[in-house]
Design a protein around this motif. Sequence first.
Motif, mmCIF file in Angstrom:
data_model
loop_
_atom_site.group_PDB
_atom_site.id
_atom_site.type_symbol
_atom_site.label_atom_id
_atom_site.label_comp_id
_atom_site.label_asym_id
_atom_site.label_seq_id
_atom_site.Cartn_x
_atom_site.Cartn_y
_atom_site.Cartn_z
ATOM 1 N N LYS A 17 -2.046 -0.684 -7.622
ATOM 2 C CA LYS A 17 -2.488 -0.893 -6.247
ATOM 3 C C LYS A 17 -1.652 -1.970 -5.562
ATOM 4 O O LYS A 17 -1.240 -1.818 -4.401
ATOM 5 C CB LYS A 17 -3.962 -1.274 -6.227
ATOM 6 C CG LYS A 17 -4.539 -1.421 -4.829
ATOM 7 C CD LYS A 17 -6.029 -1.740 -4.891
ATOM 8 C CE LYS A 17 -6.626 -1.874 -3.495
ATOM 9 N NZ LYS A 17 -8.083 -2.185 -3.553
ATOM 10 N N GLY A 18 -1.371 -3.057 -6.280
ATOM 11 C CA GLY A 18 -0.557 -4.119 -5.698
ATOM 12 C C GLY A 18 0.859 -3.653 -5.388
ATOM 13 O O GLY A 18 1.419 -3.985 -4.335
ATOM 14 N N LEU A 19 1.445 -2.871 -6.308
ATOM 15 C CA LEU A 19 2.792 -2.343 -6.075
ATOM 16 C C LEU A 19 2.806 -1.402 -4.867
ATOM 17 O O LEU A 19 3.738 -1.441 -4.054
ATOM 18 C CB LEU A 19 3.284 -1.606 -7.319
ATOM 19 C CG LEU A 19 4.609 -0.860 -7.169
ATOM 20 C CD1 LEU A 19 5.746 -1.812 -6.822
ATOM 21 C CD2 LEU A 19 4.930 -0.083 -8.446
ATOM 22 N N ILE A 20 1.797 -0.570 -4.745
ATOM 23 C CA ILE A 20 1.719 0.359 -3.619
ATOM 24 C C ILE A 20 1.708 -0.412 -2.296
ATOM 25 O O ILE A 20 2.427 -0.070 -1.346
ATOM 26 C CB ILE A 20 0.467 1.256 -3.756
ATOM 27 C CG1 ILE A 20 0.674 2.238 -4.918
ATOM 28 C CG2 ILE A 20 0.152 1.990 -2.461
ATOM 29 C CD1 ILE A 20 -0.616 2.817 -5.462
ATOM 30 N N MET A 21 0.936 -1.493 -2.229
ATOM 31 C CA MET A 21 0.897 -2.281 -0.995
ATOM 32 C C MET A 21 2.244 -2.950 -0.731
ATOM 33 O O MET A 21 2.679 -3.049 0.420
ATOM 34 C CB MET A 21 -0.228 -3.319 -1.084
ATOM 35 C CG MET A 21 -1.622 -2.696 -1.081
ATOM 36 S SD MET A 21 -2.974 -3.891 -0.966
ATOM 37 C CE MET A 21 -2.868 -4.709 -2.562
ATOM 38 N N ALA A 22 2.924 -3.391 -1.790
ATOM 39 C CA ALA A 22 4.249 -4.001 -1.609
ATOM 40 C C ALA A 22 5.258 -2.972 -1.112
ATOM 41 O O ALA A 22 6.083 -3.267 -0.239
ATOM 42 C CB ALA A 22 4.712 -4.616 -2.931
#
Length: 386
Positions: A17-22
């Motif tokens: 999820k964090g990578l997707i937002m980045a």
Amino acid sequence: MESVKRIGVVGTGLIGKGLIMALENDPSFDLSRILTRREIDSMIGFPSAGKLTNDVDELIDNSDLIVECSGDVLYGTDVIDRAIRASLPVVTMNSELQVTTGSYFARRGFITEAEGDQPGCLAALHENVLQMGFKPLVYGNVKGFLKLDPQPDEMEYWSNRNGTSLEMTTSFTDGTKVQIEQVFVANGLGAGIAADGLLGPLSEDAHSGGVHLAERAKEAGCAISDYILSPKTPPGVFITAEIDSRHKDALRYYKMGEGPYYTMLVNYHLCHLEILKTIRRVFSGGGVLLNNGTHPRISAAAVAKRDLYPGHAIRRGIGSFDVRGIAVEIAAHSEHVPIGLLSDAVVVRPVREGQMLTFADVELPNSLALRAWLEIKEEALYAPSR
């Protein structure tokens, strides 16, 4: 004009999820598809929800590079196999997978761990210190707290408080995570281990702990991968190294101490945010940052936390209340079961608390991960020395 590279992400947990937002905020990449095992209709409000898919083929067909961060060894192995067969480069944030099946893929295609988690950060630091002329003796991980047999109620409390899964919280606490990470570092950077289960000395700071471990490395005659237990030191990684003694006066002036051992500390690791650096590295031709090597010597074995009896099912070994992982040499423990393979396993012989599980003790479901490990072990034990 060079086309924007399409990035496929595997996993929708904390890291995914964090990578997707980045990626949403980086115009140099196109977040193409997000592979999940969850029911897509239930993921209302998830970032880039329109790119969610349950179809591996859809992910593969629409990606120039795959980032695997599912945290699941067996599932991740199956997905990476598909990506490698399609000649796609694979970036992982999955040390558990790397130490179990990563070497199988390192022989077949491009796979690298990302910066962000401790092994990738150590690999990046390793490149830095080598360029300065240092000779690493210790590849170190900083751990602030350790409890070998945490109880479910306390792990549920910390899991809810930190927003991490129960399994992830437990594997951090019982030492499995740090053991796996340092196995990975040993294999990937060509180091050894000083003892089964590592040394993990209690240390006031990274340098004093690094010096202690450096002395053990000198005794062993090789660099070692290990960790320190240091509640006062910020989470991070370090390398303790030696260098040409003619630099001693300058290094003293640079506030690096008297030597002969010098410690370089990176006191942060920003997980999903740093994955972007490795994606750029791959596309710019920078090569592998870190993988488990094609012929690993170290593995993460499963050790029973309590007495286990025939018929007992171990749903998932990593982060369980049944077993924890420790670093071991494959040649010295050839029949050990890697903790990453313990998924829907059934105990078939009594196993006592503190005993290392062997393949004779458990029945494992047939899987690509199991077959990959057996190939890796065969090579580790019987292949001619290289």
